[in-house]
Scaffold this active site. Structure first.
Site, PDB file in Angstrom:
ATOM      1  N   GLU A   1       0.826  -1.137  -0.070  1.00 46.46           N
ATOM      2  CA  GLU A   1      -0.163  -0.034  -0.128  1.00 46.46           C
ATOM      3  C   GLU A   1       0.765   1.100  -0.153  1.00 46.46           C
ATOM      4  O   GLU A   1       0.425   2.474   0.201  1.00 46.46           O
ATOM      5  CB  GLU A   1      -1.167   0.113   1.164  1.00 46.46           C
ATOM      6  CG  GLU A   1      -1.929  -1.129   1.100  1.00 46.46           C
ATOM      7  CD  GLU A   1      -2.843  -1.291   2.336  1.00 46.46           C
ATOM      8  OE1 GLU A   1      -2.474  -1.073   3.310  1.00 46.46           O
ATOM      9  OE2 GLU A   1      -3.933  -1.938   2.270  1.00 46.46           O
TER      10      GLU A   1
ATOM     11  N   LYS B   1       5.864  -1.785   1.465  1.00 48.33           N
ATOM     12  CA  LYS B   1       5.331  -1.879   2.795  1.00 48.33           C
ATOM     13  C   LYS B   1       5.037  -3.177   3.618  1.00 48.33           C
ATOM     14  O   LYS B   1       5.219  -3.557   4.630  1.00 48.33           O
ATOM     15  CB  LYS B   1       3.646  -1.148   2.943  1.00 48.33           C
ATOM     16  CG  LYS B   1       2.992  -1.229   4.201  1.00 48.33           C
ATOM     17  CD  LYS B   1       1.484  -0.666   4.252  1.00 48.33           C
ATOM     18  CE  LYS B   1       0.662  -0.924   5.497  1.00 48.33           C
ATOM     19  NZ  LYS B   1      -0.607  -0.575   5.413  1.00 48.33           N
TER      20      LYS B   1
END
Length: 737
Positions: A434, A502
């Site tokens: 993300e 991430k």
């Protein structure tokens, strides 16, 4: 912590952060101990981005106090074997115990008891105060008092705001035993137990029925016993035990407790199941733990969905509950169709965050609009279920095929043809990582779309339905980025090696996606992304790296990744959160030592069956994010159930290829389900043993056999065991039907 017992978590003080208190939950009701609210499955309030679990006032959140005892000793215990939490006050002359549980088989019922036991010969009265925060009001429900029923108080009401305009507003009906401010053991009494019930349901009739059933069991002295029997039966049928570091054994039993608490009982009626959210049913108020929404943890990827992280574990041990999870997706199919239509596409686009309707309820638009891989994650769960059960009824009669077809239509409409590359592209998405958005050709997104289309085509053939040419063409010619020079998968078009990510993304191609690739490419993907993955990312990330290294028979590297998960477990009740502390890449405060040597069983391939806490987990290692993070627990359990064993669910078999670090000497799993058979699998340094312990009669189970690479076949009959000496280095072994 009970000495030597990995399933009993005891503390003499509570954590300062109330989010880290243990939870008691069943398939319909859940609460955090000592909290003044509870939640009921499927009961949401608020529109669109404000949709959250409705807070129901809870009579269960009381706390005992001993006013006359100078400095009583206190203990707090979560027993994962019994599914109960207890608070004990120990004074010189007496013991007072408060025990709380969510009844496992009577899912609309929660109960607690207060027991005072005299320990000496005194005859003076003993009084325990009950401090309760309960107020029969809610910020999410319009509650009205009703007439008492069999001694219980009664309130009922609807949620204030529907999820979608003009949509239903769920109703809550609650009956509870009145709670006095104190309880007294009379001078002539040696021991006494007071019982209190709370029944919550969507109708007055069901609330009354559940409360009456509880009263009847109380009168017979068997209310607690009936819960213990149901819970023990579930634990026996889903038993996972290993000989290894105490911290690992405790984390394992804590994860099993929290995950199994969330699923419906085996003998439950056909009541709808409402899915599993990252923080479980006990959490999810406004602004808390993803607001109680369902993600891709149910299926498999790394943010928070049920389909990716929790579902495979449930499927392997309890396929009936896995079916109930899939039925939740079928019930919300129309909402998914609306999501696709509103974005200008065909078929069904499942929401990044789902509540009761299947419409997108994520508070931040970018995720719902771009993190479209969740639709493929949902269908992967259906595929895994079908391969494990061959349950055609779900698809022919119960709506499964309509969902499969709608997902295939969505993917085809979402693709665009590139004349330059002569391949299909999917543009403008957010991958599981993300940190990046609006990218083209996410490797994971495109690979899961291909898998969706291939499964849809296979399913159509099994159901004797025509296969649209478009499905096969799109599956065959969709682009999955690959760097021929470096022999690895770039995360998306234009990804530069070394760019931070991430969480687990490309590594998911190997597992759970099982995207075709060589061992060299699998290793390169792990090597490329492990050092650039945010060390403070979500907990399940490191589980997927661990599974990858176990595949490559490097258990010591796998163990170093698994250790990072322990950074997300908070004491004393083993509550888990979502991300890990960057300082935990080495052995840390948990006391687990990294071992340099490892034992692995050579490539055990299973054909046809091809066998062919109360730890609280937080989302992030710094304590931030969701608690109790079932997504992280799901990833952790996959290391045990799919990493250490090497289980892989395929179209024709259940593959089996164990690998252990050398600080684990034995793994025993009871209740592995495959094609109507229940298996017990035991792996030690010396041998691999498997036994069919139970076979389904309706529908009849498929006979299983173990198949060696040489072609030798060994039938597996119910009640007979089959063992192979590890020293023989069978390469590979497989079990199949």
């Amino acid at each position: 912590m009970a000495e030597g017992d990995p399933g009993v978590f005891t503390a003499t003080a509570l954590p300062g952060d109330p989010r880290l208190l243990p939870t008691v939950t069943n398939a319909f009701l859940g609460t955090r101990v000592f909290r003044d609210i509870l939640h009921a499955a499927g009961v949401y309030s608020g529109a669109a981005g404000d949709t959250h679990r409705a807070d129901v006032p809870s009579p269960l959140g009381l706390r005992m106090a001993a006013p006359t005892a100078p400095s009583p000793a206190e203990s707090f215990t979560l027993n994962t074997w019994t599914g109960t939490f207890s608070h004990t006050i120990q004074s010189a002359g007496y013991t007072a115990t408060h025990q709380l549980y969510a009844h496992h088989s009577l899912v609309h019922l929660m109960a607690f008891s207060i027991t005072i036991q005299r320990l000496d010969g005194s005859t003076h009265p003993i009084t325990i105060q009950l401090h309760s925060l309960f107020v029969p009001q809610s910020q999410d429900l319009d509650l009205t008092p009703g007439p008492d029923f069999q001694g219980a108080h009664y309130i009922y009401g609807q949620t204030l705001v529907p999820e979608v305009e003009g949509g239903p507003r769920p109703t809550v009906h609650m009956l509870w035993t009145p709670i006095p401010p104190s309880l007294t053991l009379a001078g002539e009494e040696r021991e006494r137990c007071w019982q209190f019930l709370t029944a919550v349901a969507g109708s007055e009739e069901e609330a009354r029925r559940s409360y009456s059933a509880g009263l009847s069991l109380l009168a017979a002295g068997s209310l607690l016993r009936s819960h213990l029997r149901a819970w023990a039966a579930l634990r026996r049928g889903c038993s996972v035990q290993l000989d290894g570091p105490p911290e690992l054994r405790q984390a394992l039993q804590g994860c099993l407790y929290y995950l199994l608490s969330a699923i419906p009982p085996r003998d439950s009626p056909a009541a709808p199941f409402h899915g599993i959210s990252p923080g479980g049913l006990s959490n999810g108020s406004r602004g808390e733990d993803y607001w109680g929404h369902v993600f891709w943890d149910q299926p498999i990827p790394p943010s928070a969905p049920q389909d990716t992280w929790m579902f495979p574990n449930i499927l392997l041990l309890y396929p009936e509950a896995a079916r109930a999870i899939l039925q939740y997706r079928i019930r919300t199919l129309e909402g998914a169709r609306r999501n696709a239509q509103e974005q200008g596409y065909e078929g069904a686009k499942f929401p990044w965050e789902s509540a009761a309707t299947g419409r997108e309820v994520c508070p931040e638009e970018i995720y719902g609009a771009q993190e479209i891989h969740v639709t493929g994650d949902v269908l992967m769960a259906f595929e895994q279920y079908y391969c494990t059960t061959q349950d055609q009824k779900l698809f022919q009669e119960d709506g499964g095929w309509e969902l499969v077809e709608a997902v295939a239509q969505y993917w085809c409409s979402r693709m665009v043809w590139s004349e330059e590359e002569q391949l299909y592209h999917i543009r403008g998405v957010m991958p599981p990582d993300e940190y990046h958005s609006q990218v083209d050709n996410s490797a994971y997104t495109n690979a899961v779309a291909r898998r969706s289309l291939n499964f849809a085509a296979d399913m159509a053939r099994d159901l004797l339905l025509p296969v649209p040419e478009e499905w096969e063409d799109c599956a065959r010619r969709i682009k999955v980025p690959f760097d021929e020079e470096r022999k690895y998968h770039p995360e998306y078009d234009g990804y530069s090696p070394g760019e931070p990510v991430k969480q687990a993304d490309v590594v998911l191609l190997g597992f759970p996606l099982m995207h075709p690739m060589s061992t060299e490419v699998r290793r390169n993907d792990l090597e490329m992304y492990e050092p650039v993955t945010d060390p403070a990312g979500p907990a399940m990330t490191w589980s997927m790296f661990a599974v990858g290294w176990l595949e490559l028979k490097e258990p010591q590297r796998a163990w170093s990744q698994l250790e990072k998960c322990f950074s997300n477990i908070t004491e004393p009740f083993k509550v888990m959160g979502g991300a890990a502390d960057p300082s935990c890449s080495q052995a840390g405060d948990n006391g687990i030592e990294t071992h340099r040597t490892a034992w692995s069983i050579p490539n055990q391939l299973l054909h046809h069956l091809l066998l062919v806490l109360e730890q609280v987990w937080v989302e992030n290692s710094d304590g931030s994010g969701a608690v109790n993070f079932l997504t992280g627990m799901g990833g952790f359990l996959q290391v045990i159930l799919f990493g250490f064993t090497g289980f892989r669910i395929t179209r024709s078999s259940l593959l089996f290829d164990p690998a252990f670090p050398d600080n684990i000497t034995k793994l025993k799993i009871c209740g592995v389900s495959y094609l109507g058979n229940k298996l017990e699998v035991t792996i030690t340094r010396e041998e691999i043993r498997m036994e069919v312990t139970e076979t389904s009669q309706d529908p009849p189970a498929s006979p299983l056999e173990a198949v060696l690479e040489s072609g030798q076949r060994f039938p597996l009959w119910e009640g007979y065991s089959l063992s192979f000496q590890a020293a023989l280095e069978l390469n590979p072994l497989s079990l199949g039907a």
